[in-house]
Enzyme design. Structure first.
Site, PDB file in Angstrom:
ATOM      1  N   LYS A 128       6.374 -15.602 -67.952  1.00  0.00           N
ATOM      2  CA  LYS A 128       4.945 -15.603 -67.643  1.00  0.00           C
ATOM      3  C   LYS A 128       4.678 -16.775 -66.712  1.00  0.00           C
ATOM      4  CE  LYS A 128       1.209 -13.262 -68.645  1.00  0.00           C
ATOM      5  NZ  LYS A 128       1.085 -11.821 -68.902  1.00  0.00           N
ATOM      6  N   ASP A 168      -2.007 -10.388 -64.032  1.00  0.00           N
ATOM      7  CA  ASP A 168      -2.564 -10.571 -65.384  1.00  0.00           C
ATOM      8  C   ASP A 168      -4.011 -10.983 -65.137  1.00  0.00           C
ATOM      9  OD1 ASP A 168      -1.820 -10.784 -68.380  1.00  0.00           O
ATOM     10  OD2 ASP A 168      -2.838 -12.674 -68.052  1.00  0.00           O
TER      11      ASP A 168
HETATM   12  P1  NDP Z   1      -8.745  -9.131 -65.869  1.00  0.00           P
HETATM   13  O1  NDP Z   1      -8.759 -10.445 -65.216  1.00  0.00           O
HETATM   14  O2  NDP Z   1      -8.718  -7.911 -65.052  1.00  0.00           O
HETATM   15  O3  NDP Z   1      -9.949  -9.012 -66.920  1.00  0.00           O
HETATM   16  C1  NDP Z   1     -10.095  -9.915 -67.959  1.00  0.00           C
HETATM   17  C2  NDP Z   1     -11.388  -9.630 -68.688  1.00  0.00           C
HETATM   18  O4  NDP Z   1     -11.472 -10.458 -69.835  1.00  0.00           O
HETATM   19  C3  NDP Z   1     -12.626  -9.923 -67.853  1.00  0.00           C
HETATM   20  O5  NDP Z   1     -13.652  -9.063 -68.249  1.00  0.00           O
HETATM   21  C4  NDP Z   1     -12.944 -11.367 -68.238  1.00  0.00           C
HETATM   22  O6  NDP Z   1     -14.318 -11.706 -68.060  1.00  0.00           O
HETATM   23  C5  NDP Z   1     -12.596 -11.361 -69.695  1.00  0.00           C
HETATM   24  N1  NDP Z   1     -12.150 -12.709 -70.110  1.00  0.00           N
HETATM   25  C6  NDP Z   1     -11.065 -13.385 -69.658  1.00  0.00           C
HETATM   26  N2  NDP Z   1     -10.975 -14.590 -70.231  1.00  0.00           N
HETATM   27  C7  NDP Z   1     -12.026 -14.690 -71.040  1.00  0.00           C
HETATM   28  C8  NDP Z   1     -12.489 -15.693 -71.911  1.00  0.00           C
HETATM   29  N3  NDP Z   1     -11.829 -16.858 -72.081  1.00  0.00           N
HETATM   30  N4  NDP Z   1     -13.614 -15.419 -72.622  1.00  0.00           N
HETATM   31  C9  NDP Z   1     -14.263 -14.230 -72.486  1.00  0.00           C
HETATM   32  N5  NDP Z   1     -13.874 -13.246 -71.668  1.00  0.00           N
HETATM   33  C10 NDP Z   1     -12.782 -13.469 -70.960  1.00  0.00           C
HETATM   34  O7  NDP Z   1      -7.451  -9.152 -66.846  1.00  0.00           O
HETATM   35  P2  NDP Z   1      -6.662  -7.921 -67.480  1.00  0.00           P
HETATM   36  O8  NDP Z   1      -7.602  -6.823 -67.802  1.00  0.00           O
HETATM   37  O9  NDP Z   1      -5.497  -7.672 -66.625  1.00  0.00           O
HETATM   38  O10 NDP Z   1      -6.109  -8.576 -68.828  1.00  0.00           O
HETATM   39  C11 NDP Z   1      -6.815  -8.521 -70.069  1.00  0.00           C
HETATM   40  C12 NDP Z   1      -5.867  -8.828 -71.209  1.00  0.00           C
HETATM   41  O11 NDP Z   1      -4.800  -7.853 -71.219  1.00  0.00           O
HETATM   42  C13 NDP Z   1      -5.168 -10.186 -71.147  1.00  0.00           C
HETATM   43  O12 NDP Z   1      -4.935 -10.640 -72.457  1.00  0.00           O
HETATM   44  C14 NDP Z   1      -3.829  -9.851 -70.491  1.00  0.00           C
HETATM   45  O13 NDP Z   1      -2.834 -10.808 -70.782  1.00  0.00           O
HETATM   46  C15 NDP Z   1      -3.536  -8.506 -71.167  1.00  0.00           C
HETATM   47  N6  NDP Z   1      -2.574  -7.667 -70.474  1.00  0.00           N
HETATM   48  C16 NDP Z   1      -2.784  -7.265 -69.167  1.00  0.00           C
HETATM   49  C17 NDP Z   1      -1.878  -6.441 -68.545  1.00  0.00           C
HETATM   50  C18 NDP Z   1      -2.109  -5.902 -67.180  1.00  0.00           C
HETATM   51  O14 NDP Z   1      -1.333  -5.006 -66.760  1.00  0.00           O
HETATM   52  N7  NDP Z   1      -3.117  -6.315 -66.447  1.00  0.00           N
HETATM   53  C19 NDP Z   1      -0.622  -6.037 -69.224  1.00  0.00           C
HETATM   54  C20 NDP Z   1      -0.564  -6.422 -70.613  1.00  0.00           C
HETATM   55  C21 NDP Z   1      -1.494  -7.240 -71.192  1.00  0.00           C
HETATM   56  P3  NDP Z   1     -14.745 -12.590 -66.790  1.00  0.00           P
HETATM   57  O15 NDP Z   1     -14.478 -11.713 -65.598  1.00  0.00           O
HETATM   58  O16 NDP Z   1     -16.170 -12.916 -66.981  1.00  0.00           O
HETATM   59  O17 NDP Z   1     -13.834 -13.783 -66.837  1.00  0.00           O
END
Ligand code: NDP
Length: 454
Positions: A128, A168
């Site tokens: 990561k 991510d």
């Molecule tokens: P994005 O950046 O596309 O979206 C993240 C979302 O979560 C946004 O809506 C963001 O809101 C919100 N968010 C992030 N951090 C916080 C926080 N500290 N408090 C509240 N809301 C938060 O990321 P992904 O959708 O790609 O990833 C989401 C999760 O899935 C993560 O845990 C990631 O590790 C996991 N994941 C992702 C994969 C992928 O293929 N993308 C694969 C496997 C797991 P805002 O925009 O306001 O920050």
């Protein structure tokens, strides 16, 4: 008994050697305790000192990233890449750009990635990386300059047979494009060193959708065991990024009703179902806050963070049948878990990495009949499809969306099966935390023994 002492010794060692790395400690604690039945049955893992070896990353890089903002001022951020395990294949895992990023968070994510990647059945190790850079509020040019600077260091440590990063939180198609462009410039090589690439230059169809779709396929498999399905189920989804959006899209395809989404500023509750097109437009095109959604769609309720229940998250207090935490780590607390149970929820399916706090997870597993899909199994569709992207790059081909989607569905079925069957093998049918951890660990640990003391 010997295994309990061994686990506690290792956890003490982690606490001492990695102070302040709470998320890493939380992740190792969950994995190690769930391995106990395996350690009791097979003494080789303790004899070969596998636990002590597997909790230490093979390599961690921390580097300075200087970049120039639009005002011409030099800014500095910290970059990371934790190459945790290359036992079963080259390092693979996403890059996260978020102000909360630190070494402990990188280590927890890379550690989880080892077992997730193992569960996919594909030959990929765990890693990561990322930075405490915050893409929010930055111009396209600033993001480009940051990505170029970040890659100017990272390129020394990656390669298509060595380490293949992906996206991510905060790293989507735009960032992967800038990172790839810089890698190509520095090395003169056009190869599959990153996944999540654009469709015109080596990306895989359905990669963008894969984690969200895969999470829903996983839930489908789990419910089927208990004679249930997704049709008509009210699903609470958190987040509004890549994983959340494509979870919502697939839920609609399966006849379910996704009733919510959220971001770091608030939650949208829409009883009759989220307006997917509005959500995509706000998040994927305008990169705006969900407050905007509430102004476009007046049939929804917008709950700002200031009105969240104390110690909890508004999404989990909505009446629902299934919960899909798809935002970030530790976003579902004990208070939330209690509320979900009280409201008749039957399944918590983790789309994010470790979204459930240790306290909430303990409560769910020990004191409720809630079904629980751990993230390392349920969200593995993204990395599995990344590996499909690597296969397409190696054979210089591009498969159709449908072909990739069918493969993804089959992989999710395989991941569910191995986690579920392992839970049965260890007399804890349906406890997929144990099932997934044991199955993911066993393959890596057996391979470590076969490869000797490296
Ligand atoms: P994005 O950046 O596309 O979206 C993240 C979302 O979560 C946004 O809506 C963001 O809101 C919100 N968010 C992030 N951090 C916080 C926080 N500290 N408090 C509240 N809301 C938060 O990321 P992904 O959708 O790609 O990833 C989401 C999760 O899935 C993560 O845990 C990631 O590790 C996991 N994941 C992702 C994969 C992928 O293929 N993308 C694969 C496997 C797991 P805002 O925009 O306001 O920050």
């Amino acid at each position: 008994m010997q295994s309990t002492i061994e686990i506690e010794n290792i956890l003490d060692y982690i606490k001492e050697s990695s102070p302040g790395q709470d998320e890493f400690y939380q992740a190792t604690q969950e994995v190690l305790y769930s391995l106990k039945p395996l350690l009791d049955r097979d003494s080789r893992y303790i004899e070969h000192n596998i636990l002590e070896r597997i909790v230490v990353p093979e390599r961690s890089m921390i580097f300075r990233v200087n970049w120039v903002d639009d005002a011409g001022k030099v800014q500095t951020n910290v970059g990371y890449r934790v190459q945790f395990s290359s036992t079963i294949g080259p390092y693979k895992g996403g890059l996260r750009f978020h102000p909360s990023v630190n070494l402990g968070i990188m280590k927890f994510l890379a550690f989880e990635q080892i077992f997730k990647n193992s569960l996919t059945g594909l030959p990929i190790g765990g890693a990561k990386g990322g930075s405490n850079f915050d893409p929010k509020g930055k111009s396209d040019n600033e993001i480009m300059r940051f990505c170029q600077s970040f890659m100017s260091e990272l390129y020394k440590h990656i390669g298509k047979h060595r380490d293949i990063p992906a996206g991510d939180i905060g790293v989507g198609a735009r960032e992967i494009g800038y990172l790839f462009g810089q890698y190509k410039k520095l090395t003169g090589e056009f190869d599959g060193v990153l996944t999540g690439k654009g469709l015109n230059w080596g990306g895989s169809k359905a990669r963008k959708e894969a984690t969200g779709y895969g999470s829903v396929y996983f839930a489908e498999n789990f419910l089927k065991v208990y004679g249930k399905n997704l049709k008509g189920k009210r699903c609470a989804v958190s987040g509004s990024g890549n994983v959340a959006i494509y979870t919502i899209e697939k839920l609609y395809e399966m006849g379910a009703i996704p009733i919510s989404c959220s971001d770091s500023r608030g939650t949208i509750y829409q009883k009759d179902g989220i307006d997917l097109q509005a959500l995509k437009s706000i998040k994927e095109i305008h990169h705006a806050s969900l407050e905007e959604y509430a102004t476009v769609d007046c049939k929804c309720n917008y709950i700002p963070v200031s009105q969240y229940p104390k110690g909890g998250h508004a999404v989990w207090h909505l009446p629902c049948d299934i919960a899909f935490p798809s935002a970030t780590q530790n976003e579902l607390t004990l208070i939330d878990a209690k509320k979900l149970e009280e409201n008749g929820c039957i399944l918590i399916n983790e789309g994010a990495n470790m979204p459930t706090t240790a306290e909430a997870l303990k409560y769910i597993r020990k004191e409720t009949n809630l079904l629980f899909s751990p993230g390392k199994a349920a969200n593995a569709g993204g990395v599995a499809t990344s590996q499909l992207e690597m296969s397409q790059n190696a054979s210089m081909s591009q498969w159709s969306f449908q072909e990739v989607d069918i493969k993804l569905r089959t992989i999710m079925q395989h991941i569910f099966k191995i986690a579920y069957e392992t839970s049965v093998e260890f007399d804890c049918e349906g406890d997929l935390v144990k099932g997934a951890n044991i199955a993911g660990f066993r393959k890596v640990a057996d391979s470590m023994i076969e490869q000797g003391s490296v």
